[in-house]
Design an enzyme around this catalytic site. Structure first.
Site, mmCIF file in Angstrom:
data_model
loop_
_atom_site.group_PDB
_atom_site.id
_atom_site.type_symbol
_atom_site.label_atom_id
_atom_site.label_comp_id
_atom_site.label_asym_id
_atom_site.label_seq_id
_atom_site.Cartn_x
_atom_site.Cartn_y
_atom_site.Cartn_z
ATOM 1 N N PHE A 39 0.972 -1.120 0.033
ATOM 2 C CA PHE A 39 -0.095 -0.091 -0.042
ATOM 3 C C PHE A 39 0.830 1.125 0.142
ATOM 4 O O PHE A 39 1.704 1.585 0.821
ATOM 5 C CB PHE A 39 -0.874 0.162 1.146
ATOM 6 C CG PHE A 39 -2.074 -1.146 1.243
ATOM 7 C CD1 PHE A 39 -3.083 -1.027 0.578
ATOM 8 C CD2 PHE A 39 -1.356 -2.452 1.786
ATOM 9 C CE1 PHE A 39 -3.873 -2.336 0.808
ATOM 10 C CE2 PHE A 39 -2.249 -3.375 1.910
ATOM 11 C CZ PHE A 39 -3.666 -3.224 1.155
ATOM 12 N N ILE A 77 2.180 -2.020 4.585
ATOM 13 C CA ILE A 77 1.773 -0.653 4.392
ATOM 14 C C ILE A 77 3.128 0.122 4.443
ATOM 15 O O ILE A 77 4.238 0.149 5.175
ATOM 16 C CB ILE A 77 1.214 0.084 5.810
ATOM 17 C CG1 ILE A 77 -0.040 -0.793 6.055
ATOM 18 C CG2 ILE A 77 1.044 1.414 5.577
ATOM 19 C CD1 ILE A 77 -1.108 -0.198 5.165
ATOM 20 N N CYS A 78 3.447 1.050 3.332
ATOM 21 C CA CYS A 78 4.835 1.573 3.213
ATOM 22 C C CYS A 78 4.981 2.643 4.278
ATOM 23 O O CYS A 78 4.367 3.630 4.531
ATOM 24 C CB CYS A 78 5.060 2.523 1.831
ATOM 25 S SG CYS A 78 6.298 3.505 1.715
ATOM 26 N N VAL A 79 6.273 2.486 4.974
ATOM 27 C CA VAL A 79 6.638 3.301 5.901
ATOM 28 C C VAL A 79 6.618 4.888 5.709
ATOM 29 O O VAL A 79 6.172 5.537 6.364
ATOM 30 C CB VAL A 79 7.848 2.914 6.732
ATOM 31 C CG1 VAL A 79 9.165 2.954 5.828
ATOM 32 C CG2 VAL A 79 8.054 3.419 8.077
ATOM 33 N N ALA A 82 3.247 6.319 4.978
ATOM 34 C CA ALA A 82 2.326 6.212 6.147
ATOM 35 C C ALA A 82 2.575 7.094 7.209
ATOM 36 O O ALA A 82 1.818 7.864 8.008
ATOM 37 C CB ALA A 82 2.598 4.599 6.981
#
Lengths: 130, 123, 101
Positions: A39, A77-79, A82
């Site tokens: 994501f 989830i892409c850090v 995010a």
């Protein structure tokens, strides 16, 4: 065949997250694998656990989590995306002194390298976005 | 990794900068992913060619200078930095107005190039 | 090598459909999903264009078509209607899937 999916939009606002989920379900039903769903951009909002969804509507984050649990799909989830948008797991929240976290069960925070890795290792990578 | 095993990855940039974050986050992914030793290229077409415009000055908006980020592409070992001739022409942009010397390619060449990739990433 | 192109935008709103058709090589496949399905409607300029692109394999996702109140009878000739299962098969059959966002 192993598929990886990239989801670039948040839930509800745009159909991308729905399309990706329907594709994943159809692929799994045909005996294919979904190695990872990554994501990015506003797609990271798929991983919030604080959404309160009207009862007659689909619960997109929970739907992803269920798919992951039943079929061993890695929901990442892409850090970087995010952090910009305020999606944090407990460790990230502690690290940045935020006092609260909101990552839904079934998702994990990961780096962009995970997407590149999926692109290299999966047989196909499909991008769903706006 | 042997060259033959490396994947050809093309980043397709079709959106203008500033109006949305797509272009910037796509570039962030490319710059990060370039370290993975694959054969990475980037193509600017349609409104994506506006990303290459020289003299971007967003300081009054408090936003990061995207042109400067684009210039960082030159520091990486990319297979190609392409810009589509027809997209430039449609927008009355000359190759001399670009922030870096991208390779100007015809639409037909770019179409061929896209089809030869192992992976096309769009944002 | 053969590519499956995905278009999810209405051609009346964005240029993704036009750009895809300008770049898709003969023999490749184009699948219209989400608002992209409006690109295959009869009696419209984009639909005519899609109908005439006989060098491409053209598909429309039926779930998105029906959701929007249309059916196969509203589409230009030469377009195949497929469901999500067909979408998966197309993705398997093409080495590269390119989204036109």
């Amino acid at each position: 065949m192993q598929f990886a999916l990239l989801v670039n939009e948040g839930p509800y606002q745009h159909q991308a997250a729905d399309s990706a989920w329907h594709f994943a379900r159809a692929a799994l039903a045909k005996g294919h694998g979904i190695s990872r769903v990554f994501f990015y951009h506003d797609g990271v909002y798929n991983g919030t656990r604080l959404g309160v969804v009207p009862q007659d509507e689909r619960h997109i984050p929970e739907r992803w989590a269920l798919l992951a649990k039943e079929h061993d799909v890695d929901l990442v989830i892409c850090v970087a995306a995010a952090q910009r948008r305020g999606i944090l797991d407990a460790a990230e929240s502690r690290r940045h002194g935020k006092g609260a976290d909101n990552l839904a069960e079934g998702f994990r925070i990961g780096g962009l390298g995970q997407l590149i890795e999926s692109g290299i290792e999966a047989d196909r990578l499909l991008v769903f976005g706006d | 990794m042997a060259a033959a095993n490396k994947k050809r990855i093309l980043y397709v940039q079709r959106r203008a900068p500033y109006g949305s974050l797509y272009a910037q986050e796509a570039l962030e992914m490319l710059l990060m992913g370039a370290a993975f030793g694959q054969r990475v290229s980037i193509a600017f077409l349609d409104d994506g060619v506006f990303q290459l415009k020289a003299e971007q000055a967003p300081s009054a908006l408090g936003m990061k200078n995207f042109g400067r980020m684009v210039r960082a592409l030159e520091l990486h070992d990319l297979e190609g930095i392409y810009v589509e001739r027809e997209s430039l022409d449609e927008r009355n942009l000359k190759s001399g107005q670009l922030v870096l010397p991208a390779e100007v390619v015809r639409r037909a060449e770019l179409s061929q190039l896209m089809a030869e990739q192992d992976l096309v990433l769009s944002f | 090598m053969s590519t499956l192109h995905l278009v999810n935008k209405s051609p009346f709103e964005k240029d993704a459909f036009d750009s895809c058709l300008r770049h898709a090589l003969p023999g490749s496949a184009v699948l219209l999903i989400e608002d992209g399905i409006y690109g295959a409607l009869q009696g419209t300029a984009p639909g005519d264009c899609f109908g005439q692109a006989t060098e491409l394999q053209r598909y429309v996702l039926v779930e998105d078509l029906r959701a929007r109140g249309f059916g196969a009878e509203h589409l230009v000739v030469g377009v195949q209607v497929i469901d999500y299962e067909g979408f998966v098969d197309l993705a398997v059959a093409h080495e590269l899937v390119q989204s036109w966002l």
